[in-house]
Structures are given as structure tokens and as C-alpha cells.
Design an enzyme around this catalytic site. Structure first.
Site, PDB file in Angstrom:
ATOM      1  N   GLU A   1       0.837  -1.151  -0.049  1.00 55.74           N
ATOM      2  CA  GLU A   1      -0.087   0.123   0.066  1.00 55.74           C
ATOM      3  C   GLU A   1       0.875   1.245   0.141  1.00 55.74           C
ATOM      4  O   GLU A   1       0.598   2.327  -0.493  1.00 55.74           O
ATOM      5  CB  GLU A   1      -0.813   0.004   1.203  1.00 55.74           C
TER       6      GLU A   1
ATOM      7  N   MET B   1      15.309  -6.955   1.539  1.00 49.87           N
ATOM      8  CA  MET B   1      14.060  -5.905   1.040  1.00 49.87           C
ATOM      9  C   MET B   1      14.381  -5.242   0.084  1.00 49.87           C
ATOM     10  O   MET B   1      15.430  -4.503  -0.192  1.00 49.87           O
ATOM     11  CB  MET B   1      13.710  -5.306   2.560  1.00 49.87           C
TER      12      MET B   1
ATOM     13  N   PRO C   1      -0.128  -8.986  -8.558  1.00 54.19           N
ATOM     14  CA  PRO C   1       0.714  -9.409  -9.498  1.00 54.19           C
ATOM     15  C   PRO C   1       1.069  -8.539 -10.723  1.00 54.19           C
ATOM     16  O   PRO C   1       1.595  -8.909 -11.645  1.00 54.19           O
ATOM     17  CB  PRO C   1      -0.523 -10.385 -10.268  1.00 54.19           C
TER      18      PRO C   1
END
Length: 428
Positions: free
Chosen positions: A58, A308, A335
Site C-alpha cells: 500500500e 528487502m 501480480p
């Protein structure tokens, strides 16, 4: 259940919340820090805009929107909150000290009130579906405008809201504007009682993903370093422990026909990295770990993507991608990142978090749904054995991303319009 009863039950659950944090802290050191923020005891300054963006996915989608709003309103100060360490890291990486950042407190009434009393936002933007009854209630009580941006609402989530109308309906009524990703989600919000004029279909900000040319070049150079330019490479991205065995089983099958194939296995959460490494070695694969800068030699069979912020680059270094959280009851992950890199994409049957996006990609021919390890191995092999089939899927995936861009401009426009009206009203 109404908000008062909800708040009472939350207080009863306080010991479980502490136990949850302690459990996460055992698995991930990042959860051991900044507990005060999660209970409303951070020391914060007043701000004009509060943006809440949950976790890494997000946050990445929100960053371009926040940047555009900051450019349009240079006089405003911004606070950006998340709930996860990965989301927090992305905020710091993108904005540094130009925004105030902390974890959003749990939705205990005392914590939320203390948090909002400190920052006193004029405007609040919540990304996707991170809706908390006390947060919205007390923010609106302070006079803030409330926007739900890039909103998604699966049929499963809509059913949960519908099952608690006395709690969910008043909460949804507090929102001034809801910027949804698809028409189907608009209809679900309307079915829950939201006024149609508050809802605008804008598409997903995740389609406005821009690939840094440097990242593409890095991906090409990385693949060359591995001496795998013409060897099969696939990525299993954002996968969970319940999927590790299936992914490795599929790769074992692929190695029979493609002995030089490389699997890049990227777990969703950092606390899963060591478990993934153990699972890979116990399954008998030759392993290299990205975090340890292990050499990827020609006999390396699995590269563990235990870093990360590199998943997009790793997608770019591969030919095909499976997106995790879909072979378990997880709802799936985005995706669009592998699709934007031009990769054929595969997901398991549990992809409701991105149902509409998955359907778009599937209808275009850029994505296939697989039932398990055998199915996944077969579709991966089929693309490597048929170059025309591979190119068609690759082109289709990329075209879906390209054709659906534009959500950023639409969502910015609606937010800007609301803020202008809000400011004009307050000047009267």
C-alpha cells in the site's frame, strides 16, 4: 455490534494484542521497537494531512500520490503512518524527514484520541481498505475530511461488513469520498449503504507503477553476472511458509527437463527468511542467499531473495513469475509488478485480494491460475518450450499494465477538488 461495544471488546482483547506483538517480536526484531507508537504514546507535532498506508504494498502505491499532493500543497505538513516495519522502511526511504512518520496506533479509543489530539489533521487519506471505526469517528469529530483512496473491497470483505451493519454502516457514512479501483467494488460499497455520489471509479494506483530504467539495467546486469542469460529463471515472489513445499516441488519437476533452471524464492516477510533457507537445503537443493552475497554459480538451483526492496529487480532478472499468498488462504499479493516487467504471471486459486486485476490479466492472456505444484511446473515448462506462447503472454501482461494507467491523475484530481472545497468552506 455498535462502536461502543466494539471499543469495549477491544479493551478486553488488550492482553491478546500485547501477546500478538510479543509473538511478532520473536519472529521479527523490527517488531520489538517503537511499541509506544502502537499505543498512542508517540511524541508528535500537529500536521495538516494524515495518510495511512498499512504495509509495504500500500505504501509503494501511495508514494507517487503523496508526492504529487506535497507538490500541489507545499504549505501543508504531512504525517504518513503504517502498521508494519516493511511499510515503515518504505516511508523513510521515500520521504526521509520531509514527512512525519510513525506507526498508526491500535484502534483503542484512548490511543486514537491521544494520537489525533497531537497531530490535529485537517485531512485524512486512508489507503485501500484499512478502515478502523474509532480512527474514523474521532478524526471526523475533530473536523477532518476523510478520503478512502485506491479502495478495494472484495466480496469476502463486503460480506464481513454486511454482517455487522451497526458498526460498519456508521463508519462508512463518515467517509467524504471513496475512490475505488473497479466498478464491482463501487457496487459493493453502494450495497453497504454508501451514497453513490461519494464513490468514484478511478482504477488502481498500482497500475501507475513506473519502472526505473536503472532498475531494469540492474536486473539485466545481475542476470549476466549469474551467467544465466540464456538459462531458464523463474521467481516465486511474496510466498508464505504454507507454499514453500509446493514451490520447491514444482522446481524439482522443472529440473528434470531444464537442469540449468534457477528458482528465485522470495518470502513475503523477513521473519520467514531463515525458515525458507532451512526448507530449501533440507529439500536437497543447491542454495545461494542474496543477503549473504553468495555467488550464483551455474550449479545453483535456488536463490533465496532474503533482502528487502529488491523483488521488482529480481522479477526483471527472470522469465516468469508466481505470486504468493494464493496457494494458501491468504488472498494473494500484487501480480502487477511482474506483469510490468513483462513476465507471464501465475497465481494459485486464492487470489481474492486482487480478483479484478487477476481477471484482467487472465482475460488478456498474461496470467494463469494454477492448482498446485504439478500444475505450476507444467505451465512454466510450456512457456519455456514454446517461444511464441511465451512472447504472447509476456506482451499481454505488459499491455494490461500500460492500458490501465491513469489512476494517479484521477485520484489526485478528486482529492484536490475535495480539499479545495473544504478550504473554501472553512474560509467562509
Amino acid at each position: 455490534m455498535n462502536r461502543t461495544i466494539y471499543s469495549f471488546f477491544l479493551y478486553l482483547l488488550f492482553p491478546l494484542v500485547v501477546m500478538y506483538l510479543a509473538f511478532r517480536a520473536i519472529k521479527s526484531p523490527d517488531y520489538r521497537r517503537r511499541w509506544s507508537e502502537r499505543f498512542g504514546f508517540a511524541k508528535l507535532k500537529p500536521t495538516d494531512v494524515l495518510v495511512h498506508s498499512v504495509s509495504m504494498g500500500e505504501t509503494l502505491a501511495a508514494i507517487p500520490l503523496i508526492r504529487r499532493l506535497m507538490a500541489q500543497y507545499p504549505q501543508y505538513t504531512f504525517t504518513v503512518t503504517t502498521t508494519s516495519p516493511t511499510g515503515s522502511a518504505e516511508v523513510v526511504k521515500a520521504f526521509g524527514d520531509s514527512v512525519q512518520h510513525c506507526y498508526l496506533p491500535f484502534d483503542f479509543a484512548y490511543a486514537v484520541k491521544r494520537f489525533l489530539r497531537q497531530i490535529q489533521p485537517k485531512h485524512m487519506i486512508v489507503m485501500e481498505t484499512e478502515l478502523w471505526p474509532n480512527l474514523l469517528y474521532f478524526a471526523k469529530k475533530q473536523g477532518a475530511s476523510l478520503i478512502l483512496a485506491n479502495a478495494r473491497l472484495s466480496q469476502k470483505s463486503a460480506a464481513k461488513y454486511a454482517s455487522k451493519p451497526r458498526l460498519s454502516a456508521p463508519m462508512l457514512m463518515l467517509l467524504d469520498v471513496i475512490l475505488v479501483q473497479t466498478q464491482a467494488e463501487s457496487e459493493r460499497f453502494i450495497a453497504l449503504g454508501v451514497q453513490a455520489q461519494k464513490i468514484h471509479v478511478c482504477g488502481s494506483l498500482k497500475f501507475d507503477l513506473t519502472i526505473d530504467p536503472d532498475k531494469k539495467q540492474q536486473a539485466i546486469e545481475t542476470r549476466n553476472q549469474w551467467q544465466r542469460t540464456d538459462k531458464p529463471i523463474w521467481v516465486a515472489g511474496s510466498i508464505h511458509p504454507g507454499e514453500f513445499d509446493a514451490i520447491l516441488a514444482a522446481h524439482k519437476q522443472l529440473l528434470v527437463s531444464f537442469p540449468d533452471a534457477l528458482l528465485i524464492m522470495a518470502p513475503r516477510h523477513p521473519e520467514q527468511f531463515n525458515l525458507a533457507a532451512i526448507t530449501i537445503t533440507q529439500a536437497g537443493f543447491k542454495l545461494a542467499r542474496r543477503s549473504m552475497n553468495d555467488d550464483v554459480s551455474i550449479d545453483t538451483q535456488v536463490l533465496l531473495g532474503d533482502t528487502m526492496g529488491e523483488l521488482l529487480m529480481l522479477y526483471g532478472a527472470a522469465d516468469q513469475a508466481f505470486v504468493g499468498g494464493t496457494l494458501i488462504e491468504g488472498g494473494g499479493h500484487n501480480p502487477l509488478e511482474p506483469a510490468a516487467m513483462g513476465l507471464p504471471v501465475y497465481v494459485g486459486p486464492n487470489h481474492w485480494n486482487f480478483a479484478e486485476i487477476t481477471e484482467l490479466l487472465a482475460n488478456a492472456g498474461g496470467l494463469q491460475c494454477v492448482a498446485g505444484a504439478d500444475d505450476l511446473a507444467q505451465v512454466l515448462a510450456a512457456k519455456w518450450n514454446n517461444d511464441n506462447q511465451y512472447q504472447q503472454a509476456s506482451t499481454a501482461a505488459l499491455a494490461v499494465v500500460t492500458q490501465n494507467r491513469g489512476a494517479l491523475a484521477k485520484q489526485f484530481s478528486f482529492i484536490d477538488s475535495l480539499w479545495q472545497s473544504f478550504n473554501d468552506l472553512n474560509r467562509v
